[in-house]
Design a protein around this motif. Structure first.
Motif, PDB file in Angstrom:
ATOM      1  N   PRO A 121       8.114   1.327  -1.343  1.00 50.69           N
ATOM      2  CA  PRO A 121       6.896   0.541  -1.099  1.00 50.69           C
ATOM      3  C   PRO A 121       6.998  -0.898  -1.583  1.00 50.69           C
ATOM      4  O   PRO A 121       7.622  -1.174  -2.614  1.00 50.69           O
ATOM      5  CB  PRO A 121       5.824   1.298  -1.890  1.00 50.69           C
ATOM      6  CG  PRO A 121       6.560   2.111  -2.882  1.00 50.69           C
ATOM      7  CD  PRO A 121       7.893   2.431  -2.287  1.00 50.69           C
ATOM      8  N   ILE A 122       6.364  -1.763  -0.807  1.00 45.67           N
ATOM      9  CA  ILE A 122       6.204  -3.155  -1.243  1.00 45.67           C
ATOM     10  C   ILE A 122       4.716  -3.482  -1.133  1.00 45.67           C
ATOM     11  O   ILE A 122       3.979  -2.800  -0.410  1.00 45.67           O
ATOM     12  CB  ILE A 122       7.022  -4.142  -0.390  1.00 45.67           C
ATOM     13  CG1 ILE A 122       6.560  -4.092   1.074  1.00 45.67           C
ATOM     14  CG2 ILE A 122       8.509  -3.856  -0.474  1.00 45.67           C
ATOM     15  CD1 ILE A 122       7.052  -5.285   1.865  1.00 45.67           C
ATOM     16  N   PHE A 139      -0.313  -1.691   0.178  1.00 45.93           N
ATOM     17  CA  PHE A 139       1.047  -1.222  -0.103  1.00 45.93           C
ATOM     18  C   PHE A 139       1.570  -0.577   1.170  1.00 45.93           C
ATOM     19  O   PHE A 139       0.854   0.208   1.824  1.00 45.93           O
ATOM     20  CB  PHE A 139       1.060  -0.231  -1.271  1.00 45.93           C
ATOM     21  CG  PHE A 139       0.873  -0.911  -2.587  1.00 45.93           C
ATOM     22  CD1 PHE A 139       1.979  -1.350  -3.332  1.00 45.93           C
ATOM     23  CD2 PHE A 139      -0.398  -1.166  -3.078  1.00 45.93           C
ATOM     24  CE1 PHE A 139       1.804  -2.014  -4.539  1.00 45.93           C
ATOM     25  CE2 PHE A 139      -0.579  -1.838  -4.286  1.00 45.93           C
ATOM     26  CZ  PHE A 139       0.522  -2.258  -5.016  1.00 45.93           C
ATOM     27  N   ALA A 140       2.800  -0.960   1.540  1.00 47.64           N
ATOM     28  CA  ALA A 140       3.371  -0.468   2.795  1.00 47.64           C
ATOM     29  C   ALA A 140       4.836  -0.126   2.601  1.00 47.64           C
ATOM     30  O   ALA A 140       5.510  -0.658   1.699  1.00 47.64           O
ATOM     31  CB  ALA A 140       3.223  -1.539   3.879  1.00 47.64           C
ATOM     32  N   LEU A 141       5.315   0.780   3.464  1.00 48.31           N
ATOM     33  CA  LEU A 141       6.728   1.148   3.456  1.00 48.31           C
ATOM     34  C   LEU A 141       7.383   0.452   4.638  1.00 48.31           C
ATOM     35  O   LEU A 141       7.009   0.735   5.794  1.00 48.31           O
ATOM     36  CB  LEU A 141       6.891   2.664   3.626  1.00 48.31           C
ATOM     37  CG  LEU A 141       6.048   3.540   2.702  1.00 48.31           C
ATOM     38  CD1 LEU A 141       6.213   5.014   3.090  1.00 48.31           C
ATOM     39  CD2 LEU A 141       6.457   3.323   1.246  1.00 48.31           C
ATOM     40  N   PRO A 142       8.324  -0.450   4.407  1.00 47.80           N
ATOM     41  CA  PRO A 142       9.050  -1.031   5.539  1.00 47.80           C
ATOM     42  C   PRO A 142       9.735   0.097   6.311  1.00 47.80           C
ATOM     43  O   PRO A 142      10.214   1.065   5.718  1.00 47.80           O
ATOM     44  CB  PRO A 142      10.087  -1.945   4.870  1.00 47.80           C
ATOM     45  CG  PRO A 142       9.528  -2.242   3.506  1.00 47.80           C
ATOM     46  CD  PRO A 142       8.768  -1.002   3.109  1.00 47.80           C
ATOM     47  N   THR A 171       1.598   1.644   6.461  1.00 49.07           N
ATOM     48  CA  THR A 171       0.688   1.291   5.359  1.00 49.07           C
ATOM     49  C   THR A 171       0.304   2.594   4.648  1.00 49.07           C
ATOM     50  O   THR A 171      -0.135   3.549   5.299  1.00 49.07           O
ATOM     51  CB  THR A 171      -0.571   0.588   5.900  1.00 49.07           C
ATOM     52  OG1 THR A 171      -0.149  -0.629   6.519  1.00 49.07           O
ATOM     53  CG2 THR A 171      -1.567   0.262   4.790  1.00 49.07           C
ATOM     54  N   VAL A 172       0.502   2.627   3.333  1.00 45.37           N
ATOM     55  CA  VAL A 172       0.197   3.866   2.594  1.00 45.37           C
ATOM     56  C   VAL A 172      -1.059   3.747   1.736  1.00 45.37           C
ATOM     57  O   VAL A 172      -1.645   4.767   1.358  1.00 45.37           O
ATOM     58  CB  VAL A 172       1.397   4.331   1.727  1.00 45.37           C
ATOM     59  CG1 VAL A 172       2.525   4.852   2.612  1.00 45.37           C
ATOM     60  CG2 VAL A 172       1.886   3.236   0.795  1.00 45.37           C
ATOM     61  N   ALA A 173      -1.458   2.529   1.393  1.00 49.90           N
ATOM     62  CA  ALA A 173      -2.694   2.373   0.599  1.00 49.90           C
ATOM     63  C   ALA A 173      -3.228   0.954   0.753  1.00 49.90           C
ATOM     64  O   ALA A 173      -2.458   0.006   0.928  1.00 49.90           O
ATOM     65  CB  ALA A 173      -2.424   2.656  -0.881  1.00 49.90           C
ATOM     66  N   ARG A 174      -4.549   0.866   0.722  1.00 48.70           N
ATOM     67  CA  ARG A 174      -5.195  -0.447   0.669  1.00 48.70           C
ATOM     68  C   ARG A 174      -5.836  -0.582  -0.710  1.00 48.70           C
ATOM     69  O   ARG A 174      -6.136   0.423  -1.359  1.00 48.70           O
ATOM     70  CB  ARG A 174      -6.250  -0.562   1.771  1.00 48.70           C
ATOM     71  CG  ARG A 174      -5.629  -0.392   3.155  1.00 48.70           C
ATOM     72  CD  ARG A 174      -6.630  -0.499   4.294  1.00 48.70           C
ATOM     73  NE  ARG A 174      -6.109   0.216   5.459  1.00 48.70           N
ATOM     74  CZ  ARG A 174      -5.151  -0.239   6.263  1.00 48.70           C
ATOM     75  NH1 ARG A 174      -4.626  -1.425   6.042  1.00 48.70           N
ATOM     76  NH2 ARG A 174      -4.716   0.476   7.273  1.00 48.70           N
TER      77      ARG A 174
END
Ligand code: 2AM
Length: 195
Positions: free
Chosen positions: A85-86, A97-100, A135-138
Motif C-alpha cells: 500500500p501507498i 490508501f491504494a495498492l498499485p 483503493t483499499v481505504a479512504r
C-alpha cells in the motif's frame, strides 16, 4: 443524491476489473489486521476493484447506451499483480490508501476501452495518465472549513507474499456508484467474463 439517481436522473458510472474471490478474501483478511486506524474507512470487500474507465455522471439514455456497449465487449483474461500500500496524495496528509496494480494487459485494456467508448460517442478522453490500482481505504475527514483528512498514525503494513503473486482478473463490470452516508455502494449494470 442516490434516490435522485435511481429515479432515472443522472447516474455515476465506471467500468472496473473485478478481482478473483481468493484475492478479495485475502485483501479482506489483510485489511482486518492492517486497516485498523480509527481514521480509516476500509473499502467493502465487494467493492474492491481496479477502475478501468471512469465515465462520470451520465443521463439515463447515455447510461442505457453504455450498458449496451459494455454487454457487447469481449476481452481476454488480464494478468495483474498487487504491490504494497501507498498513500495519496504523495507529499501531503494521506487521503486514501491504494495498492498499485501494475499490469501492461490492464493498461492495454484501458486504452482499448477508451478508444471504443470515444468512437461510439459515449466518453470523452480526459488525456490523464492511467494508473491501475485498488483503493483499499479512504481517510475520514476532520474539521469543518477547510476539511482535511484525519491524521493516520497506524499506517497499513505490507501485503503478505501470496497476495503479491500475479493473478488473472475475472471479469469486467460496468458499475453505478450510489453515494450513501456509510460510503459508496457499487451496483453492477453489465458484466463481461474474461475468458
Ligand atoms: P479510486 O478508487 O481511485 O477512488 C468509483 O468512485 C470508482 O471510480 C473508484 O474506483 C474511483 O477511483 C474511481 N473514480 C472516481 N472519480 C474518478 C475520477 N475523477 N477519475 C478517475 N477515476 C475516478
Amino acid at each position: 443524491m442516490a434516490s435522485q439517481e435511481r429515479q432515472g436522473k443522472r447516474q455515476r458510472l465506471f467500468v472496473a476489473l473485478d478481482l478473483p474471490d481468493k484475492i478479495r478474501d485475502g485483501l479482506t483478511a489483510w485489511g482486518e489486521g492492517e486497516l485498523i486506524d480509527p481514521g480509516l474507512r476500509p473499502v467493502r470487500p465487494e467493492s474492491l476493484h481496479v477502475t478501468l474507465v471512469f465515465l462520470g455522471h451520465r443521463e439515463a439514455d447515455e447510461a442505457a447506451a453504455i450498458v449496451e456497449a459494455v454487454r457487447n465487449l469481449s476481452a481476454p483474461p488480464v494478468l495483474m499483480k498487487l504491490e504494497d500500500p501507498i498513500s495519496l496524495p504523495r507529499r501531503r496528509r494521506a487521503a486514501v490508501f491504494a495498492l498499485p496494480a501494475p499490469s501492461p494487459a490492464t493498461t492495454d485494456l484501458h486504452h482499448g476501452l477508451v478508444d471504443k467508448m470515444v468512437t461510439a460517442g459515449l466518453h470523452e478522453d480526459d488525456g490523464r495518465d492511467f494508473w491501475p490500482h485498488v483503493t483499499v481505504a479512504r481517510v475520514r475527514q476532520e474539521g469543518r472549513r477547510p476539511r482535511r483528512p484525519t491524521a493516520v498514525t497506524r499506517r497499513p503494513g505490507d501485503l503478505p507474499d501470496p497476495l503479491k503473486e500475479p493473478f488473472y482478473a475475472v471479469r469486467l463490470t460496468l458499475y453505478r456508484s450510489e453515494l450513501q452516508p456509510g460510503g459508496a455502494r457499487y451496483v453492477p449494470l453489465a458484466q463481461v467474463e474474461l475468458s
